[in-house]
Enzyme design. Structure first.
Site, PDB file in Angstrom:
ATOM      1  N   ASP A 248      -3.727   6.355  -3.095  1.00 14.36           N
ATOM      2  CA  ASP A 248      -2.402   5.874  -2.431  1.00 14.36           C
ATOM      3  C   ASP A 248      -1.985   4.781  -3.425  1.00 14.36           C
ATOM      4  OD1 ASP A 248      -4.268   3.591  -1.954  1.00 14.36           O
ATOM      5  OD2 ASP A 248      -3.190   3.141   0.008  1.00 14.36           O
TER       6      ASP A 248
ATOM      7  N   SER B 235       0.816  -1.277   0.036  1.00 12.24           N
ATOM      8  CA  SER B 235      -0.064   0.121  -0.014  1.00 12.24           C
ATOM      9  C   SER B 235       0.809   1.289  -0.061  1.00 12.24           C
ATOM     10  CB  SER B 235      -1.197   0.117   0.960  1.00 12.24           C
ATOM     11  OG  SER B 235      -1.820   1.106   1.304  1.00 12.24           O
TER      12      SER B 235
HETATM   13  O1  LIG Z   1      -2.321  -0.152   3.976  1.00 11.53           O
HETATM   14  P1  LIG Z   1      -3.984   0.126   3.475  1.00 11.53           P
HETATM   15  O2  LIG Z   1      -4.373   1.169   2.432  1.00 11.53           O
HETATM   16  O3  LIG Z   1      -4.581  -0.891   3.065  1.00 11.53           O
HETATM   17  O4  LIG Z   1      -4.513   0.462   4.848  1.00 11.53           O
HETATM   18  C1  LIG Z   1      -4.545  -0.419   6.052  1.00 11.53           C
HETATM   19  O5  LIG Z   1      -3.949   0.359   7.069  1.00 11.53           O
HETATM   20  C2  LIG Z   1      -4.738   1.460   7.741  1.00 11.53           C
HETATM   21  C3  LIG Z   1      -3.837   2.054   8.791  1.00 11.53           C
HETATM   22  O6  LIG Z   1      -3.769   0.912   9.614  1.00 11.53           O
HETATM   23  P2  LIG Z   1      -2.943   0.985  10.934  1.00 11.53           P
HETATM   24  O7  LIG Z   1      -3.520   2.412  11.698  1.00 11.53           O
HETATM   25  O8  LIG Z   1      -3.043  -0.364  11.751  1.00 11.53           O
HETATM   26  O9  LIG Z   1      -1.647   1.305  10.462  1.00 11.53           O
HETATM   27  C4  LIG Z   1      -5.992   0.794   7.893  1.00 11.53           C
HETATM   28  O10 LIG Z   1      -6.765   1.993   8.777  1.00 11.53           O
HETATM   29  C5  LIG Z   1      -6.730   0.168   6.749  1.00 11.53           C
HETATM   30  O11 LIG Z   1      -7.709  -0.647   7.126  1.00 11.53           O
HETATM   31  C6  LIG Z   1      -5.848  -0.899   6.370  1.00 11.53           C
HETATM   32  O12 LIG Z   1      -6.429  -1.521   5.245  1.00 11.53           O
HETATM   33 MG   LIG Z   2      -3.549   1.297   0.383  1.00 10.52          MG
END
Ligand SMILES: O=P([O-])(O)O[C@H]1O[C@H](COP(=O)(O)O)[C@@H](O)[C@H](O)[C@H]1O
Ligand SMILES: [Mg+2]
Length: 559
Positions: free
Chosen positions: A307, A158
């Site tokens: 992103d 991500s």
């Molecule tokens: O990486 P992505 O865009 O899939 O985003 C991921 O990470 C974010 C931040 O998580 P944390 O606060 O635990 O770092 C979460 O809110 C999201 O649901 C999760 O899919």
């Molecule tokens: Mg992402």
């Protein structure tokens, strides 16, 4: 040589013997040599860290720095993870010919990890379907349901820094795994013996194949179809932040009747090194600078960004004194009111660290409201979901097709809403003001501290538990909850929640995707005499004071 060091070196050499990747092998051989030669402290620490435990399923699957060792992302870890998942699927009803769809972004080794995963699935008698090229995460989530797969895997880290990669795992419902599936898969990964015991077969062996562009078009047409009839006059600047959203977003906007957006040229094509940004995360300061500069030069109406795996959507809008980034909570409220105005029935959901405003919007429209833990895996799976969002720029506007956050469809509906507002001489900030006048100004902010040593996060949590704050920003802490005991029907999670005077609330938790401590703040200020600006100024003052007090209470230095 100490006995501990001997054990470490033996483990590293055993690992080396089965690592199929030339690059990680060379890297580990070098490290092992440096440790064996003179036990240089830096090399010992590095080697120990690589073998300290194994990557675990966090907020969004496995995620970590690329490199050799069980505590890094590499081919050995991926092959083992795929084998553990295959074994879980076989034990839970998957049969020969059950399909597993695999997607990947444009990061270093993402395509290699996807290919390895496909070969492991073939070896387990399942049928792998590989997406044709680096594509958005929500397209993978869509494909699981559309193609009736028993599982899906997205190779992506991500928005993490360039040196990371990751592995998002979905089951047949199209949502990412939650307990107990994650621990059951982890147990099967742990039970795998040597890598040679994992059968791998070419992807055609069990009927697997690389999918054609038809799945891409089917997804993009489905997304484009979400927009209703309405004004389309809107000058859009867009950036995929060097990720995989680019062509998808352009196609969706054009199919829905918008003029093609101006895309930030230096960030248009996927680039695993993310050369123009410090962090490829639209939440990080500076990430949107190039896009905002282009919008300023061209007098655009809105800036939108994804992103790098295009499951998040960020936006900035022109205001009197320049451009203003919208917070995830603001975009969430705008999209919710857009869908509510269209009469979308069902459950409106968000995570506990997001604004409480969504609950008020849903209640005013007679719709159900649910709060979940952080992580879209909790939101996407809710039965009867009408709309879900989280403050971390994640939105699900089409739960029927994508049971995960989707930065492409969210971007389209936000542009649709902005075009509707523009047609009557208004902007998104005006719509936010309308909401504030009706429900009170819900202002949110975040303190996010990146650490190099995870011990600093544990120390901050320990300090907060030992000496809980009694007031933050002049607001008394009326009630404190430790989320590790599982409050209000939520599964236990590491975190603390404080309810403050005047409806303010603070939550603090370690990130599950990056080495960060995150503190989420919300204040609610009533709007008197329609003077939203005054309420906004008051809220900003309180939030700033709360942030400073929180940092002192947690013993941290926010940047
Ligand atoms: O990486 P992505 O865009 O899939 O985003 C991921 O990470 C974010 C931040 O998580 P944390 O606060 O635990 O770092 C979460 O809110 C999201 O649901 C999760 O899919
Ligand atoms: Mg992402």
């Amino acid at each position: 040589m100490t006995p501990d060091l001997d054990v470490l070196l033996t483990r590293a050499r055993t690992w080396l013997a089965e690592d199929p990747d030339k690059q990680t092998r060379a890297e580990l051989e070098d490290l092992v040599a440096r440790v064996a030669d003179d036990a240089a402290p830096e090399a010992v620490a590095e080697l120990a860290d690589r073998f300290r435990g194994t990557l675990e399923f966090g907020t969004a699957g496995l995620r970590g720095a690329l490199g050799a060792g069980p505590n890094r992302m590499n081919r050995v870890v991926v092959i083992r993870a795929a084998a553990g998942l295959a074994s879980y699927l076989r034990d839970n009803g998957a049969t020969a010919g059950s399909t597993v769809v695999i997607g990947y972004d444009a990061r270093h080794n993402s395509d290699v990890f996807a290919q390895d995963t496909a070969e492991v699935m073939s070896g387990a008698g399942l049928t792998p379907l590989l997406l044709p090229r680096p594509l958005p995460t929500p397209l993978l989530a869509y494909a699981i349901r559309e193609l009736g797969c028993v599982a899906g895997i997205m190779v992506t880290a991500s928005h993490n820094p360039p040196q990371d990669n990751g592995y998002k795992v979905y089951l047949g419902d199209g949502s990412q795994i939650v307990p107990p599936a994650d621990t059951e898969i982890a147990a099967r990964i742990a039970a795998i013996g040597t890598l040679t015991s994992v059968p791998r077969e070419p992807i055609g062996t069990t009927g697997g194949r690389v999918l054609g562009e038809d799945i891409v078009d089917s997804y993009l047409d489905t997304v484009a179809g979400l927009a209703g009839d309405g004004p389309r006059d809107l000058d859009v600047v867009y950036t995929p932040l060097h990720g995989v959203g680019g062509t998808s977003v352009v196609q969706v906007l054009e199919t829905a009747g918008f003029t093609a957006p101006q895309v930030v040229e230096a960030q248009e094509h996927p680039d695993a090194d993310f050369p123009t940004v410090a962090f490829p995360n639209p939440e990080e300061p500076g990430a949107m600078d190039l896009a905002i500069a282009l919008a300023e030069r061209t007098d655009a109406d809105i800036v939108v960004a994804n992103d790098p795996d295009a499951d998040r959507c960020a936006a900035a809008v022109p205001v009197a004194d320049g451009w203003r980034m919208l917070r995830g909570d603001e975009v969430g409220a705008l999209l919710a009111s857009h869908l509510l105005a269209r009469g979308r029935q069902g459950t409106y959901a968000t995570s506990i660290v997001s604004s409480s405003l969504l609950g008020k919007l849903a209640a005013a429209a007679g719709q159900d409201y649910v709060e979940t833990l952080t992580g879209f895996k909790w939101i996407g799976r809710l039965p009867g979901l009408a709309f879900g969002y989280e403050e971390a720029l994640g939105y699900c506007v089409d739960p029927e097709h994508v049971a995960d956050k989707d930065g492409v469809s969210a971007l389209l509906l936000l542009c649709e809403l902005a075009a509707e507002a523009k047609a009557v001489g208004r902007g998104l900030p005006d719509l936010l003001d309308d909401i504030a006048i009706e429900h009170g100004l819900h202002a949110t902010d975040q303190v996010s501290v990146r650490v190099t040593d995870l011990g600093q996060i544990a120390a901050a949590m320990t300090l907060l538990r030992a000496t809980p704050p009694t007031a933050l920003g002049g607001l008394a802490v009326e009630r404190a909850e430790d989320l590790t005991v599982g409050v209000g029907g939520l599964p236990p999670t590491d975190g603390l929640r404080y309810y403050l005077a005047d409806g303010a609330r603070v939550i603090v938790r370690p990130s599950g995707t990056e080495p960060k401590l995150k503190c989420y703040l919300e204040v609610v200020v009533p709007v008197a005499d329609r003077d939203v600006a005054a309420a906004r100024a008051a809220a900003a003052g309180t939030l700033a004071a709360m942030k400073a007090d929180f940092a002192a209470a947690a013993g941290i230095q926010p940047v």
